[in-house]
Write an enzyme that holds these catalytic residues in place. Sequence first.
Site, PDB file in Angstrom:
ATOM      1  N   ARG A  52       0.849  -1.196   0.000  1.00  0.00           N
ATOM      2  CA  ARG A  52       0.000   0.000   0.000  1.00  0.00           C
ATOM      3  C   ARG A  52       0.881   1.242   0.000  1.00  0.00           C
ATOM      4  O   ARG A  52       0.561   2.264  -0.593  1.00  0.00           O
ATOM      5  CB  ARG A  52      -0.955   0.013   1.208  1.00  0.00           C
ATOM      6  CG  ARG A  52      -1.793   1.275   1.264  1.00  0.00           C
ATOM      7  CD  ARG A  52      -3.049   1.232   2.136  1.00  0.00           C
ATOM      8  NE  ARG A  52      -3.069   0.226   3.161  1.00  0.00           N
ATOM      9  CZ  ARG A  52      -2.492   0.330   4.378  1.00  0.00           C
ATOM     10  NH1 ARG A  52      -1.847   1.433   4.723  1.00  0.00           N
ATOM     11  NH2 ARG A  52      -2.562  -0.661   5.248  1.00  0.00           N
ATOM     12  N   TYR A 104     -16.118  17.622 -14.689  1.00  0.00           N
ATOM     13  CA  TYR A 104     -16.537  16.228 -14.798  1.00  0.00           C
ATOM     14  C   TYR A 104     -17.599  15.954 -13.719  1.00  0.00           C
ATOM     15  O   TYR A 104     -17.398  16.309 -12.544  1.00  0.00           O
ATOM     16  CB  TYR A 104     -15.309  15.329 -14.594  1.00  0.00           C
ATOM     17  CG  TYR A 104     -15.633  13.862 -14.585  1.00  0.00           C
ATOM     18  CD1 TYR A 104     -15.995  13.219 -15.759  1.00  0.00           C
ATOM     19  CD2 TYR A 104     -15.600  13.128 -13.412  1.00  0.00           C
ATOM     20  CE1 TYR A 104     -16.305  11.871 -15.758  1.00  0.00           C
ATOM     21  CE2 TYR A 104     -15.909  11.776 -13.407  1.00  0.00           C
ATOM     22  CZ  TYR A 104     -16.267  11.158 -14.577  1.00  0.00           C
ATOM     23  OH  TYR A 104     -16.581   9.833 -14.575  1.00  0.00           O
ATOM     24  N   ASP A 176      -7.470  19.479 -14.072  1.00  0.00           N
ATOM     25  CA  ASP A 176      -7.810  18.146 -14.580  1.00  0.00           C
ATOM     26  C   ASP A 176      -7.502  18.172 -16.079  1.00  0.00           C
ATOM     27  O   ASP A 176      -8.199  18.801 -16.865  1.00  0.00           O
ATOM     28  CB  ASP A 176      -9.291  17.855 -14.311  1.00  0.00           C
ATOM     29  CG  ASP A 176      -9.702  16.454 -14.760  1.00  0.00           C
ATOM     30  OD1 ASP A 176      -9.026  15.894 -15.653  1.00  0.00           O
ATOM     31  OD2 ASP A 176     -10.708  15.937 -14.238  1.00  0.00           O
ATOM     32  N   LYS A 201      -8.359   7.247 -19.409  1.00  0.00           N
ATOM     33  CA  LYS A 201      -8.673   7.795 -20.724  1.00  0.00           C
ATOM     34  C   LYS A 201      -7.435   7.763 -21.636  1.00  0.00           C
ATOM     35  O   LYS A 201      -6.935   6.689 -21.912  1.00  0.00           O
ATOM     36  CB  LYS A 201      -9.264   9.207 -20.554  1.00  0.00           C
ATOM     37  CG  LYS A 201     -10.283   9.309 -19.400  1.00  0.00           C
ATOM     38  CD  LYS A 201     -11.564   8.536 -19.616  1.00  0.00           C
ATOM     39  CE  LYS A 201     -12.432   8.401 -18.375  1.00  0.00           C
ATOM     40  NZ  LYS A 201     -12.827   9.633 -17.722  1.00  0.00           N
TER      41      LYS A 201
HETATM   42  C1  LIG Z   1     -13.288  10.008 -16.383  1.00  0.00           C
HETATM   43  C2  LIG Z   1     -12.915  11.311 -15.812  1.00  0.00           C
HETATM   44  C3  LIG Z   1     -12.668  11.453 -14.436  1.00  0.00           C
HETATM   45  C4  LIG Z   1     -12.866  10.315 -13.455  1.00  0.00           C
HETATM   46  O1  LIG Z   1     -11.987   9.282 -13.684  1.00  0.00           O
HETATM   47  P1  LIG Z   1     -12.300   7.718 -13.363  1.00  0.00           P
HETATM   48  O2  LIG Z   1     -11.045   7.063 -13.784  1.00  0.00           O
HETATM   49  O3  LIG Z   1     -13.493   7.330 -14.182  1.00  0.00           O
HETATM   50  O4  LIG Z   1     -12.573   7.618 -11.909  1.00  0.00           O
HETATM   51  C5  LIG Z   1     -12.269  12.697 -13.976  1.00  0.00           C
HETATM   52  N1  LIG Z   1     -12.130  13.751 -14.811  1.00  0.00           N
HETATM   53  C6  LIG Z   1     -12.383  13.643 -16.129  1.00  0.00           C
HETATM   54  C7  LIG Z   1     -12.223  14.846 -17.004  1.00  0.00           C
HETATM   55  C8  LIG Z   1     -12.780  12.432 -16.670  1.00  0.00           C
HETATM   56  O5  LIG Z   1     -13.025  12.351 -17.983  1.00  0.00           O
END
Ligand SMILES: *Cc1c(COP(=O)(O)O)cnc(C)c1O
Length: 385
Positions: A52, A104, A176, A201
Amino acid sequence: MKAERKGFSTRAIHDGQEPEQLTGAVGVPIYATSTYQQDEVGKPRLGYEYARVSNPTRDRLETNLASLEGGVAARVFASGMAAVTAFCQMMKSGDHVVAGDNLYGGSVRFFNQVMVKFGITFTYVDTKDPENVAAAMQGNTRYVFLETPTNPMMALTDIAAVSKVAHAKGAEVIVDNTFMSPFFQRPLELGGDMVLHSTTKFLNGHSDGLGGVIVCSTAEQADTLGFLQKASGGIMSPFESWLILRGVKTLVVRMKQHDINGRAVAEYLSKHSKVERVLYPGLKEHPQHELAKRQMKGFGSMITFETGSLENAKKLLKQVKVCVLAESLGGVETLISHPASMTHEAIGAEGRARIGLTDGMVRISVGIEEVEDILADLEQALAVV
Ligand SMILES: *Cc1c(COP(=O)(O)O)cnc(C)c1O
């Protein structure tokens, strides 16, 4: 003497990805272990004690992603939302965040339904105008949380301008950067203080694993987040770390092709008689096209377009054959979705109206298939609209 900084592609393939010492394995091994043998009490080998806290596969990924974003360190988590959670745990009761009004949906859900219970407050503003950020700053504002471009409205925020506003008030900026990847946009170089990604992504890029990362610009942030990995435990597994290490090796070639295909699809849609509007920063008609050219090194492959009605959007989404009807984005395959009923269902009709998201809008994450096949698929799908 400081070694000269290598090019981005070279860093993607080599930083943190060095051959392993024991056998020379070129692929980073997946260290599937929960614990590590100690030579004697209080003498763990190489500092590894419990998975961890640290794991060599995860360490490699953190080195790699820090290098790509130009940060001092990175900390990876089990999902993008686990990274958002860790970010929130850097705060204490009484702190305030100024956030974009089109973040998001999962981030907003976490802020409004979980974090507010712990005495942290959020003010949402349209961050397109740095003045709105300046007006929302309070004495207790710790962070400004940005997403640029936004999902699915593709609105941009000037990271450098907002960073100036935040820093003048003693706050830090976290961006982000999921939609752009560090290949097209590097917020730390523009004045941001931390960068967050859902590695699910573009960084992973193959729609086969979940993950999140926060890249830090200071050792203090990295120490706090490292402590939070240990204390809250929302860490990324060695297998997912390996998947992303593998994925980032082709980040550059993927992003270049995403960008080429994205531009072609946006151009095509913008000329189609059944498409009323196309939101894509690479189009000259995008109101922030100049900022996009200045702030980003490419326009990416996220496009939102208006089909005119819910009925039209549904017909189109039922008809696509190459494009995959699914949430998420950033995979090699073209993913197409209906934000109003899928990703943005939770913000309600009022919330959608406020950001200008209509029932007729369709969002597409253009993949790296032959672009002719994507265009032909959209052509036959738009024909039934
Ligand atoms: C998908 C996404 C998230 C969240 O990520 P997860 O891996 O699904 O928990 C946060 N910000 C953006 C812009 C996203 O597209």
